[in-house]
Design a protein around this motif. Sequence first.
Motif, PDB file in Angstrom:
ATOM      1  N   PHE A  16      15.143  -0.544  17.745  1.00  0.00           N
ATOM      2  CA  PHE A  16      15.127   0.915  17.883  1.00  0.00           C
ATOM      3  C   PHE A  16      16.541   1.448  18.113  1.00  0.00           C
ATOM      4  O   PHE A  16      16.946   2.457  17.530  1.00  0.00           O
ATOM      5  CB  PHE A  16      14.211   1.297  19.043  1.00  0.00           C
ATOM      6  CG  PHE A  16      13.953   2.775  19.178  1.00  0.00           C
ATOM      7  CD1 PHE A  16      13.506   3.526  18.107  1.00  0.00           C
ATOM      8  CD2 PHE A  16      14.128   3.413  20.403  1.00  0.00           C
ATOM      9  CE1 PHE A  16      13.237   4.884  18.241  1.00  0.00           C
ATOM     10  CE2 PHE A  16      13.862   4.763  20.553  1.00  0.00           C
ATOM     11  CZ  PHE A  16      13.418   5.511  19.463  1.00  0.00           C
ATOM     12  N   ALA A  17      17.310   0.742  18.944  1.00  0.00           N
ATOM     13  CA  ALA A  17      18.686   1.161  19.209  1.00  0.00           C
ATOM     14  C   ALA A  17      19.529   1.133  17.939  1.00  0.00           C
ATOM     15  O   ALA A  17      20.365   2.023  17.705  1.00  0.00           O
ATOM     16  CB  ALA A  17      19.307   0.262  20.282  1.00  0.00           C
ATOM     17  N   GLU A  18      19.321   0.126  17.089  1.00  0.00           N
ATOM     18  CA  GLU A  18      20.054   0.052  15.827  1.00  0.00           C
ATOM     19  C   GLU A  18      19.672   1.213  14.907  1.00  0.00           C
ATOM     20  O   GLU A  18      20.520   1.793  14.217  1.00  0.00           O
ATOM     21  CB  GLU A  18      19.758  -1.283  15.131  1.00  0.00           C
ATOM     22  CG  GLU A  18      20.287  -2.500  15.854  1.00  0.00           C
ATOM     23  CD  GLU A  18      21.807  -2.558  15.891  1.00  0.00           C
ATOM     24  OE1 GLU A  18      22.435  -2.153  14.890  1.00  0.00           O
ATOM     25  OE2 GLU A  18      22.349  -3.007  16.915  1.00  0.00           O
ATOM     26  N   ALA A  19      18.395   1.552  14.890  1.00  0.00           N
ATOM     27  CA  ALA A  19      17.930   2.673  14.069  1.00  0.00           C
ATOM     28  C   ALA A  19      18.567   3.980  14.530  1.00  0.00           C
ATOM     29  O   ALA A  19      18.987   4.810  13.712  1.00  0.00           O
ATOM     30  CB  ALA A  19      16.409   2.763  14.119  1.00  0.00           C
ATOM     31  N   LEU A  20      18.648   4.174  15.836  1.00  0.00           N
ATOM     32  CA  LEU A  20      19.258   5.385  16.377  1.00  0.00           C
ATOM     33  C   LEU A  20      20.748   5.452  16.062  1.00  0.00           C
ATOM     34  O   LEU A  20      21.275   6.520  15.701  1.00  0.00           O
ATOM     35  CB  LEU A  20      19.063   5.447  17.894  1.00  0.00           C
ATOM     36  CG  LEU A  20      17.630   5.629  18.399  1.00  0.00           C
ATOM     37  CD1 LEU A  20      17.617   5.601  19.928  1.00  0.00           C
ATOM     38  CD2 LEU A  20      17.035   6.927  17.892  1.00  0.00           C
ATOM     39  N   ALA A  22      22.336   4.364  13.576  1.00  0.00           N
ATOM     40  CA  ALA A  22      22.579   4.691  12.167  1.00  0.00           C
ATOM     41  C   ALA A  22      22.465   6.175  11.894  1.00  0.00           C
ATOM     42  O   ALA A  22      22.926   6.658  10.846  1.00  0.00           O
ATOM     43  CB  ALA A  22      21.585   3.929  11.286  1.00  0.00           C
ATOM     44  N   ALA A  23      21.858   6.930  12.815  1.00  0.00           N
ATOM     45  CA  ALA A  23      21.683   8.369  12.637  1.00  0.00           C
ATOM     46  C   ALA A  23      22.455   9.168  13.682  1.00  0.00           C
ATOM     47  O   ALA A  23      22.186  10.355  13.872  1.00  0.00           O
ATOM     48  CB  ALA A  23      20.200   8.723  12.713  1.00  0.00           C
ATOM     49  N   ASP A  24      23.430   8.555  14.322  1.00  0.00           N
ATOM     50  CA  ASP A  24      24.240   9.223  15.348  1.00  0.00           C
ATOM     51  C   ASP A  24      25.115  10.290  14.692  1.00  0.00           C
ATOM     52  O   ASP A  24      25.952   9.969  13.833  1.00  0.00           O
ATOM     53  CB  ASP A  24      25.107   8.180  16.047  1.00  0.00           C
ATOM     54  CG  ASP A  24      25.992   8.770  17.138  1.00  0.00           C
ATOM     55  OD1 ASP A  24      26.084  10.010  17.253  1.00  0.00           O
ATOM     56  OD2 ASP A  24      26.608   7.983  17.879  1.00  0.00           O
ATOM     57  N   ALA A 259      17.827   4.837   5.944  1.00  0.00           N
ATOM     58  CA  ALA A 259      19.067   4.229   6.429  1.00  0.00           C
ATOM     59  C   ALA A 259      18.862   3.601   7.805  1.00  0.00           C
ATOM     60  O   ALA A 259      19.415   2.528   8.109  1.00  0.00           O
ATOM     61  CB  ALA A 259      20.184   5.262   6.468  1.00  0.00           C
ATOM     62  N   SER A 260      18.064   4.243   8.647  1.00  0.00           N
ATOM     63  CA  SER A 260      17.800   3.686   9.975  1.00  0.00           C
ATOM     64  C   SER A 260      16.934   2.436   9.887  1.00  0.00           C
ATOM     65  O   SER A 260      17.135   1.467  10.626  1.00  0.00           O
ATOM     66  CB  SER A 260      17.137   4.743  10.859  1.00  0.00           C
ATOM     67  OG  SER A 260      18.079   5.728  11.244  1.00  0.00           O
ATOM     68  N   LEU A 261      15.956   2.445   8.986  1.00  0.00           N
ATOM     69  CA  LEU A 261      15.145   1.244   8.789  1.00  0.00           C
ATOM     70  C   LEU A 261      15.996   0.089   8.283  1.00  0.00           C
ATOM     71  O   LEU A 261      15.826  -1.069   8.714  1.00  0.00           O
ATOM     72  CB  LEU A 261      14.008   1.534   7.807  1.00  0.00           C
ATOM     73  CG  LEU A 261      12.908   2.486   8.277  1.00  0.00           C
ATOM     74  CD1 LEU A 261      11.923   2.753   7.150  1.00  0.00           C
ATOM     75  CD2 LEU A 261      12.184   1.937   9.496  1.00  0.00           C
ATOM     76  N   GLU A 262      16.922   0.391   7.372  1.00  0.00           N
ATOM     77  CA  GLU A 262      17.794  -0.659   6.842  1.00  0.00           C
ATOM     78  C   GLU A 262      18.717  -1.218   7.911  1.00  0.00           C
ATOM     79  O   GLU A 262      19.021  -2.413   7.929  1.00  0.00           O
ATOM     80  CB  GLU A 262      18.587  -0.117   5.659  1.00  0.00           C
ATOM     81  CG  GLU A 262      17.719   0.133   4.425  1.00  0.00           C
ATOM     82  CD  GLU A 262      18.482   0.771   3.288  1.00  0.00           C
ATOM     83  OE1 GLU A 262      19.669   1.080   3.469  1.00  0.00           O
ATOM     84  OE2 GLU A 262      17.881   0.965   2.207  1.00  0.00           O
ATOM     85  N   ALA A 263      19.164  -0.358   8.833  1.00  0.00           N
ATOM     86  CA  ALA A 263      20.014  -0.836   9.930  1.00  0.00           C
ATOM     87  C   ALA A 263      19.227  -1.769  10.844  1.00  0.00           C
ATOM     88  O   ALA A 263      19.742  -2.814  11.293  1.00  0.00           O
ATOM     89  CB  ALA A 263      20.550   0.357  10.725  1.00  0.00           C
ATOM     90  N   ALA A 264      17.977  -1.413  11.129  1.00  0.00           N
ATOM     91  CA  ALA A 264      17.130  -2.288  11.942  1.00  0.00           C
ATOM     92  C   ALA A 264      16.851  -3.595  11.215  1.00  0.00           C
ATOM     93  O   ALA A 264      16.841  -4.675  11.824  1.00  0.00           O
ATOM     94  CB  ALA A 264      15.821  -1.572  12.278  1.00  0.00           C
ATOM     95  N   ALA A 265      16.634  -3.519   9.909  1.00  0.00           N
ATOM     96  CA  ALA A 265      16.370  -4.727   9.118  1.00  0.00           C
ATOM     97  C   ALA A 265      17.575  -5.667   9.146  1.00  0.00           C
ATOM     98  O   ALA A 265      17.417  -6.894   9.247  1.00  0.00           O
ATOM     99  CB  ALA A 265      16.033  -4.338   7.682  1.00  0.00           C
ATOM    100  N   ALA A 266      18.774  -5.106   9.048  1.00  0.00           N
ATOM    101  CA  ALA A 266      19.982  -5.931   9.074  1.00  0.00           C
ATOM    102  C   ALA A 266      20.106  -6.665  10.405  1.00  0.00           C
ATOM    103  O   ALA A 266      20.479  -7.858  10.452  1.00  0.00           O
ATOM    104  CB  ALA A 266      21.210  -5.059   8.824  1.00  0.00           C
ATOM    105  N   PHE A 267      19.779  -5.980  11.495  1.00  0.00           N
ATOM    106  CA  PHE A 267      19.834  -6.617  12.809  1.00  0.00           C
ATOM    107  C   PHE A 267      18.795  -7.739  12.897  1.00  0.00           C
ATOM    108  O   PHE A 267      19.078  -8.830  13.427  1.00  0.00           O
ATOM    109  CB  PHE A 267      19.590  -5.588  13.909  1.00  0.00           C
ATOM    110  CG  PHE A 267      19.581  -6.172  15.284  1.00  0.00           C
ATOM    111  CD1 PHE A 267      20.763  -6.456  15.941  1.00  0.00           C
ATOM    112  CD2 PHE A 267      18.380  -6.457  15.927  1.00  0.00           C
ATOM    113  CE1 PHE A 267      20.761  -7.009  17.215  1.00  0.00           C
ATOM    114  CE2 PHE A 267      18.359  -7.010  17.198  1.00  0.00           C
ATOM    115  CZ  PHE A 267      19.564  -7.286  17.849  1.00  0.00           C
TER     116      PHE A 267
END
Length: 425
Positions: A16-20, A22-24, A259-267
Motif C-alpha cells: 500500500f505504501a508503494e502504491a501511495l 507512486a501517486a505522491d 501506475a500505483s498497481l505497477e509500483a506495488a507489483a514491482a515491490f
Amino acid sequence: MNPDLSEPRTFLRQLFAEALAAADPGKVVPAHLPSKPKGRTVVVGAGKAAAAMGKAVEDAWPGPLEGLVVTRYGHAVPCRHIEVVEASHPVPDAAGREAARRILDLAQGLGADDLLLCLISGGGSALLSLPAEGLTLEDKQAVNKALLRCGADISEMNCLRKHLSAIKGGRLAAAAHPAKVVSLIISDVPGDDPATIASGPTVADPTSFSDARIVLEKYGITPPTAVAEHMASGQDETPKPGDPRLAGSEVRMIAAPQASLEAAAAFARKMGVTPVILGDSIEGEAREVAKVMAGIAMQVRKHGQPAAAPSVLLSGGETTVTLRGSGRGGRNAEFLLALAVATQSTPGIYGFAGDTDGIDGTEDNAGAVFGPDSLSRADAMGLSAKALLANNDGYGFFETLGDLIVTGPTLTNVNDFRAVLILPE
C-alpha cells in the motif's frame, strides 16, 4: 516460508505504501508543468490532493503565480501564494460553494495571454459545488445524499452532478476562454476518464440532461422540486466535444491507479512474490467483488493458477455499497469482511483493502487487513462476521480485532487498492 514474508500483514501494508508513493503529488507534478505564459499564471484546483498539488506547483514554478484551491477538511497543506480553502466531502457545504464561486470568478477574469492551471483530483466534485441557476446548496446536498445511499457508480453520480452545476462538465474551462487552460489530473475513477474525474470541470461533457434523468429514474430518486424542474427543462446544457471555448484546454494525466498497481507489483517481485494485476478499474457491489476475488485466491491455493504461491492479487477501481444495515464502514471494509467470510479461514490467504486518500468512505481509517486467523479471533470475541456484514459493519469488525489501517489524509487519491496474498503450505 520466505523469511521476507514472515509478517504477511506488514508486507501488505508495504504494498500500500508503494502504491501511495507512486501517486505522491510532490513527485508527479513537476514533470508535467506547462511553459510559463506571457501573462498571468492563475492556479485553481479541487480535490483531496489539491493543496498538496498546489504546494508542488509553487515549489517548481519559475515565476509569479496566484490562485485558490479547495480541498477536504483536514487535507490542507500550507502554500505561499495559493490560497487553500477547506470544505466538506462527500456532501457539499457552503465553504465549497463559495470557493467554487471564487474559482469561477478567477477564470472569467483571464485573457488570451494568461494561463489557468487547474489541479484536479478525486473528491473535487463534492468540493467544487456551485449550484446551477435556480438551485440551492440544499438541493444539491439532498441529491448527493440520495446518490451515496443508492449504490450508484461514480459515472452515474457525476453525470447527475454536472447537470446540477454552474462549474462542472467543462463549464470552468469555458469560462476561462480565451486563456490557455492546462489541467493536471490525478485519477480516482475506473477508466481514468478526465470527463468523470471531479465531474470534469475543464473537459467537454458527452452526457446530457436525458442521461441525468435516467440516473434519477434508475435508482428511484425523488429529487427536490427545483431539481426536478431543472432536469425537466434541460436548459443550459454542458459544453460538448468540439465546443470552441474548450479548444485551448489541455489535459495531462499525472497519476492513475494502474501506475500505483505497477509500483506495488514491482515491490512484490523484489520480495519474491509473483504479482497478478487483475485490473485497475474493477467496479460492482463490494461484497460481490469479494466473492470473485476469493474464488481466484482459492484457485491459486489449490491449483497454482493463474500463478503459483507465493503470489498476490492486485486490483484497483471503486466498488459500491448498497446500505441495508446501520453499521459503520466504507466500501473497503465491506469488501474485506466479505472476503474473509468467503475464504473461510483458508490457511495462507491474507487480504488488504484501502482507499488511497486515507479515508474509507466517511470513516477515520483508510481500510483494513485480515488473515486466516481473523474469523477465529472474532469468534473468541463474540463477533459474528456474517451478522456484521449483513449490517454493513465492516468497520466494527476490524476495529474490534485491531486490524484497521489508519493513515490519516494521504494527500493523494488514485481510488481503492486491494491486495490478496496467497502463501504456499
